[in-house]
Design an enzyme around this catalytic site. Structure first.
Site, short mmCIF file in Angstrom:
data_model
loop_
_atom_site.label_atom_id
_atom_site.label_comp_id
_atom_site.label_asym_id
_atom_site.label_seq_id
_atom_site.Cartn_x
_atom_site.Cartn_y
_atom_site.Cartn_z
N THR A 1 -7.87 8.13 0.06
CA THR A 1 -7.91 6.67 -0.04
C THR A 1 -7.38 5.96 1.20
OG1 THR A 1 -5.73 6.72 -1.11
CG2 THR A 1 -7.67 6.70 -2.56
N GLY B 1 -3.64 12.91 -4.40
CA GLY B 1 -3.76 13.77 -5.57
C GLY B 1 -2.45 14.34 -6.07
N GLY B 2 -1.34 13.69 -5.75
CA GLY B 2 -0.03 14.24 -6.09
C GLY B 2 0.24 14.39 -7.57
N GLU B 3 -0.51 13.69 -8.42
CA GLU B 3 -0.32 13.81 -9.86
C GLU B 3 -1.11 14.96 -10.47
OE1 GLU B 3 2.04 11.17 -8.96
OE2 GLU B 3 0.03 10.51 -8.46
N ASP C 1 9.49 9.97 -9.79
CA ASP C 1 8.27 9.63 -9.05
C ASP C 1 8.55 8.58 -7.98
OD1 ASP C 1 5.54 9.74 -8.34
OD2 ASP C 1 5.10 7.98 -9.54
N ASP D 1 8.38 9.19 -4.95
CA ASP D 1 7.47 9.41 -3.83
C ASP D 1 8.28 9.37 -2.53
OD1 ASP D 1 4.72 9.53 -2.67
OD2 ASP D 1 4.17 8.75 -4.63
N ARG E 1 10.23 3.87 -1.92
CA ARG E 1 10.03 3.53 -3.33
C ARG E 1 11.33 3.65 -4.12
NH1 ARG E 1 4.18 5.84 -5.24
NH2 ARG E 1 5.22 6.04 -7.27
#
Length: 587
Positions: free
Chosen positions: A180, A196-198, A317, A319, A344
């Site tokens: 993206t 695609g980290g999830e 999460d 990040d 974050r």
């Protein structure tokens, strides 16, 4: 993930590139890219320069004459494809290049808004974007324009015609990989990461020959994985199992989904890395390097020069992918080659960009409770009472202790880029004030399936606002001014030598503020939420401002209670261009 499936079924149209022929366009050179922060006629890089300070030296437009800034044209992305429009446009020789949702790219006459050509990617069924079908921008180099697609491909197009020159696989979208970000050009190579980290992917940064698309080097960011140089194994990232137990490193996350910045003097590229997988931190004791980190990488061979981990053993999460922006800072009468990032996890970090040494970390959102602070080495002082519990220790083994943690997992700041003004020496940070209930659940890795092991509900911290645009002085560590917005802020920021700061709101406004005081001096309603990054350029002796418009992104998909603040906002897909007529410039 179930929240997103209803719009993914619309994907699958055949690739299409149609349009009008363009006049001669000068090739984009290495020097054009390196000088992008100084030149005014074009915007040839994501971030308005390799350092991504998003500062323009154009000062025609200022607080006194900005009332004369008017729409020049609006271009519709067309069709039924809407969702979030997070793209930053590029401008070269009177042509504007902007990407749209669902992996589309448009070339538009920058003076009139007339479409020159468009490219629609062929997206298969079953793509797995975590956080909407967005695209954040393209890259220009020589006679080509490059961008990535949601099915994890990198495409090179002819700038004049939009015809495909080459198309390469980044990775297997069926395993959860996607793309993206806007690619970056460094020394004739196109630099990309992965999304695609999830889904249990392994984050990496890689370089390709910009002419051929062939891979030059690959650098995985998770310990235990082997790098690649010129088609052969190079060096391992870290040491296997040093900070990951068992085989957890094989699905360790750390997606490099936001792109990077570059310091040509130091010859270093800087990338952030995402959350470790799974979210359930009880399954992976240790620091889990190099997830949730900032890395400096040699662009010639892909070797990691230094790393700094903002959230070791991330369990929220948080990040770590947010952009690392190089800047020079005055400290004790000396100039420090620094870099800053609004993480974050809610802390604003300043590091020595030459070696990654920790300089400072300051809270930039309210009520942070996952950590009691940051120690002198830059390591969090955890509050273990606010880490989600291990489900294996619960009575039923299915749900660990739920905690309320601040900030929420969408972060004190998410993807939307900050800006830095060398004039005011301030950073402008689009932040959000929210927290979350979060708990851990059992999970096992399965290819192409969500790899979370957590549940959550995100909630606003205050009743009167969620979004907060803050001006931060990196030297004094103080917030100089703040603008509060009812809905979350999800757009990038632009600042100019005219003492202005621009950003957008979900309520549909493009807004301008006095860079020194934060006073709102102009706004325009575009009819849908603004979640993109504005740009500015000079054309025919006039200053122009441009921004993509179209509500979407992660907030309406993942936002829980805070998504209610945006429930009535219409989707859209367009690009708006504004100009300050010459006759009004001197007023």
């Amino acid at each position: 993930m179930r929240m997103r499936n209803h719009f993914l079924t619309a994907v699958g149209l055949a690739a299409l590139s149609v349009g009008l022929a363009l006049p001669a366009i000068a090739e984009v050179t290495e020097q054009d890219i390196l000088n992008d922060a100084k030149t005014t006629d074009d915007v040839v890089t994501y971030g308005l320069g390799p350092q991504a300070q998003r500062f323009s030296p154009i000062k025609t437009l200022n607080r006194d004459n900005i009332k004369g800034l008017v729409p020049a044209w609006s271009f519709s992305f067309g069709g039924e494809k809407q969702r979030g429009q997070e793209s930053q446009a590029l401008v070269k020789d009177g042509v504007l290049y902007v990407t749209g949702s669902y992996s589309r790219l448009y070339a538009v006459d920058a003076r009139t808004g007339e479409k020159k050509w468009e490219y629609n990617a062929r997206l298969p069924e079953g793509i797995l974007p975590c956080c909407d079908v967005v695209n954040r921008g393209a890259a220009l180099y020589k006679d080509k324009v490059y961008f990535g697609t949601l099915d994890a491909k990198l495409v090179a197009l002819d700038q004049k015609t939009g015809k495909v020159v080459w198309r390469k696989d980044i990775d297997d979208f069926k395993s959860g990989y996607s793309y993206t970000a806007a690619p970056m050009i460094v020394k004739g190579k196109i630099i990309t990461g992965v999304s695609g980290g999830e889904f249990g992917v392994v984050g990496r940064v890689e370089a390709r020959d910009a002419e051929t698309g062939e891979v030059v080097w690959k650098r995985p960011v998770i310990e235990g994985h082997m790098g690649e140089l010129n088609g052969k194994p190079s060096t391992m990232t870290g040491k296997a199992n040093e900070s990951w137990p068992g085989d957890t490193w094989k699905f360790g996350g750390g997606a490099t989904w936001l792109g990077g910045t570059y310091d040509p003097e130091l010859n270093l590229i800087y990338f952030g890395t995402g959350n470790p997988g799974p979210w359930n931190s009880a399954l992976r004791p240790g620091d889990n390097k190099w997830s949730a980190s900032r890395l400096a990488i040699n662009p010639d061979n892909g070797e990691i020069v230094w790393g700094f981990q903002t959230t070791p053993h991330d369990g929220w999460d948080y990040d770590g992918v947010n952009e690392f922006v190089p800047f020079d800072m005055q400290k004790d009468g000396k100039t420090v080659k620094a870099g800053a990032t609004a993480d974050r996890n809610g802390f604003f970090y300043v590091l020595d960009r030459t070696n990654g040494a920790f300089l400072s970390a300051t809270p930039f959102v309210s009520n942070i409770n996952w950590a009691k602070g940051i120690d002198e080495n830059g390591r969090p002082i955890y509050d273990d009472a606010n880490r989600p519990g291990d489900p294996a220790k619960s009575e039923d083994g299915k749900k660990g202790k739920s905690v309320y943690a601040t900030p929420g997992f969408l972060g004190g700041k998410n993807w939307n880029p900050i800006a830095y003004s060398p004039d005011t020496r301030l950073f402008y940070v689009p932040s959000n004030e929210w927290g979350m209930d979060i708990w851990n659940e059992p999970v096992n890795y399965k290819k192409g399936a969500a790899y979370l092991g957590a549940g959550f509900t995100i909630k606003p911290t205050f009743e009167d606002h969620i979004g907060s645009l803050k001006a931060i002085d990196p030297a004094t560590k103080k917030v100089v001014w703040e603008y509060k917005n009812k809905a979350p802020l999800w757009a990038g920021v632009l600042t100019t030598a005219g003492n202005l700061v621009f950003t957008g709101t979900p309520e549909g406004f493009l807004k301008a503020f006095d860079a020194k005081t934060g006073e709102e001096v102009w706004k325009f309603q575009v009819g849908t939420g603004v979640v993109a990054s504005p740009i500015t350029w000079e054309q025919d002796g006039e200053q122009w401002i441009g921004v993509a418009a179209g509500w979407g992104g992660a907030v309406p998909l993942w936002g829980g209670e805070v998504a209610k603040t945006t429930a009535g906002i219409n989707q859209g897909g367009s690009f708006w261009a504004f100009r300050l007529p010459k006759a009004l410039a001197s007023r």
